[in-house]
Design a protein around this motif. Structure first.
Motif, PDB file in Angstrom:
ATOM      1  N   HIS A  71       0.833  -1.191   0.000  1.00 46.59           N
ATOM      2  CA  HIS A  71       0.000   0.000   0.000  1.00 46.59           C
ATOM      3  C   HIS A  71       0.872   1.247   0.000  1.00 46.59           C
ATOM      4  CE1 HIS A  71       0.434  -1.172   4.260  1.00 46.59           C
ATOM      5  NE2 HIS A  71       0.582   0.117   4.453  1.00 46.59           N
ATOM      6  N   CYS A  72       0.272   2.343  -0.431  1.00 50.94           N
ATOM      7  CA  CYS A  72       1.019   3.587  -0.624  1.00 50.94           C
ATOM      8  C   CYS A  72       0.176   4.743  -0.097  1.00 50.94           C
ATOM      9  CB  CYS A  72       1.291   3.750  -2.122  1.00 50.94           C
ATOM     10  SG  CYS A  72       2.120   5.286  -2.549  1.00 50.94           S
ATOM     11  N   ASN A  73       0.842   5.821   0.322  1.00 46.55           N
ATOM     12  CA  ASN A  73       0.082   6.954   0.869  1.00 46.55           C
ATOM     13  C   ASN A  73      -0.501   7.836  -0.231  1.00 46.55           C
ATOM     14  OD1 ASN A  73       2.492   8.077   0.006  1.00 46.55           O
ATOM     15  ND2 ASN A  73       2.585   9.557   1.683  1.00 46.55           N
ATOM     16  N   LYS A  74      -0.162   7.534  -1.487  1.00 47.56           N
ATOM     17  CA  LYS A  74      -0.729   8.310  -2.594  1.00 47.56           C
ATOM     18  C   LYS A  74      -1.308   7.372  -3.634  1.00 47.56           C
ATOM     19  CE  LYS A  74       2.334  12.212  -1.915  1.00 47.56           C
ATOM     20  NZ  LYS A  74       3.592  12.820  -2.298  1.00 47.56           N
ATOM     21  N   ILE A  77      -0.139   5.020  -8.148  1.00 44.20           N
ATOM     22  CA  ILE A  77       1.084   4.267  -8.417  1.00 44.20           C
ATOM     23  C   ILE A  77       0.795   2.796  -8.146  1.00 44.20           C
ATOM     24  CG2 ILE A  77       3.556   4.045  -7.930  1.00 44.20           C
ATOM     25  CD1 ILE A  77       3.450   6.863  -6.733  1.00 44.20           C
ATOM     26  N   TYR A  81       5.163  -1.339  -9.110  1.00 41.70           N
ATOM     27  CA  TYR A  81       6.244  -0.346  -9.150  1.00 41.70           C
ATOM     28  C   TYR A  81       7.095  -0.434  -7.888  1.00 41.70           C
ATOM     29  CZ  TYR A  81       8.542   4.207  -8.764  1.00 41.70           C
ATOM     30  OH  TYR A  81       9.478   5.194  -8.582  1.00 41.70           O
ATOM     31  N   TRP A  82       6.423  -0.518  -6.735  1.00 40.72           N
ATOM     32  CA  TRP A  82       7.148  -0.528  -5.462  1.00 40.72           C
ATOM     33  C   TRP A  82       7.889  -1.854  -5.257  1.00 40.72           C
ATOM     34  CZ3 TRP A  82       7.817   4.072  -3.939  1.00 40.72           C
ATOM     35  CH2 TRP A  82       6.823   5.047  -4.122  1.00 40.72           C
TER      36      TRP A  82
END
Lengths: 96, 140
Positions: A71-74, A77, A81-82
């Motif tokens: 999970h990502c804060n934005k 994306i 990718y991460w």
């Protein structure tokens, strides 16, 4: 009314035929019914909340099992990718 | 009914918080940073680690991170073992949980791989060697 008697009534009410008459003659019926529904709902909510904690033992997500969850804060994306970046950085850190 | 709902909420709330690592939570709200957490990043068939990545959105945000982690003035990719509570602090391997920190100036990214035991530490080194050999082969 004893618990066994209530269970018996519950079973009969579940069958549908006596539901209306039971509700009319026993005021606690609705209350007990609500309790049972709430207990079932609580179980479902708890099971859902506990799923992320099982990530360590259950392969719940991730393409080809390369990762379990991300999970990502934005927004915007992709998880891949991460995951690729995490692998690339490890490789690059050994290159001199 | 209300009491039951309250009890359920009190039980669920800490569970939801536990799903996010403290490092992620620490940086997720900082402006200029994109923060990601990858749970169970696969190093080999039987070993996985959790990874937190901090990516600066611009040069100013990266400079701030670089100062905070003591890597300003360095070039290329920098790596160190870090304390789990204070990731800027360099530590040695003692068998206790640590973070493998990797910073890339070119990518303006910091990555922290949580190593809870020696097995994960070994698997991480194996993964690095495997990837490095693979990357070199692909470049030829």
């Amino acid at each position: 009314m004893k618990e066994e008697q209530f269970d018996d009534l519950w079973m009969r009410a579940e069958a549908g035929r006596y539901a209306r008459s039971l509700m009319a003659e026993y005021p606690g019926w609705r209350r007990r019914q609500r309790r049972r529904v709430a207990a079932a709902a609580a179980l479902v909510v708890l099971a859902g909340a506990a799923l992320p904690l099982l990530n360590g033992v259950l392969p719940l997500g991730g393409a080809d099992g390369e990762y379990l969850a991300a999970h990502c804060n934005k927004a915007g994306i992709g998880e891949d990718y991460w995951v690729d970046l995490a692998g690339d950085l490890l490789a690059e850190s050994l290159e001199v | 009914m209300k009491k039951l709902l309250l009890i359920v909420m009190l039980l669920v709330w800490p569970l939801a918080l536990l799903a996010q690592g403290s490092l992620y939570k620490q940086y997720a709200s900082r402006p200029g940073l994109t923060v990601a957490q990858v749970d169970g990043f696969k190093l080999c068939d039987s070993v996985r680690v959790d990874v937190v990545l901090l990516q600066a959105d611009d040069e100013a945000a990266w400079r701030r991170l670089a100062v905070e982690f003591g890597i300003e003035g360095e070039e290329g990719v920098v790596s160190w073992l870090a304390d789990t509570e204070r990731p800027a602090k360099r530590v040695g391997w003692t068998g206790r949980p640590v973070l493998r920190a990797v910073a890339s100036h070119a990518r303006r990214t910091l990555a922290f791989y949580r190593l809870d035991n020696e097995r994960q530490y070994d698997a991480l080194l194996d993964y690095q060697l495997y990837r490095m050999k693979g990357d070199k082969k692909n470049k030829k």
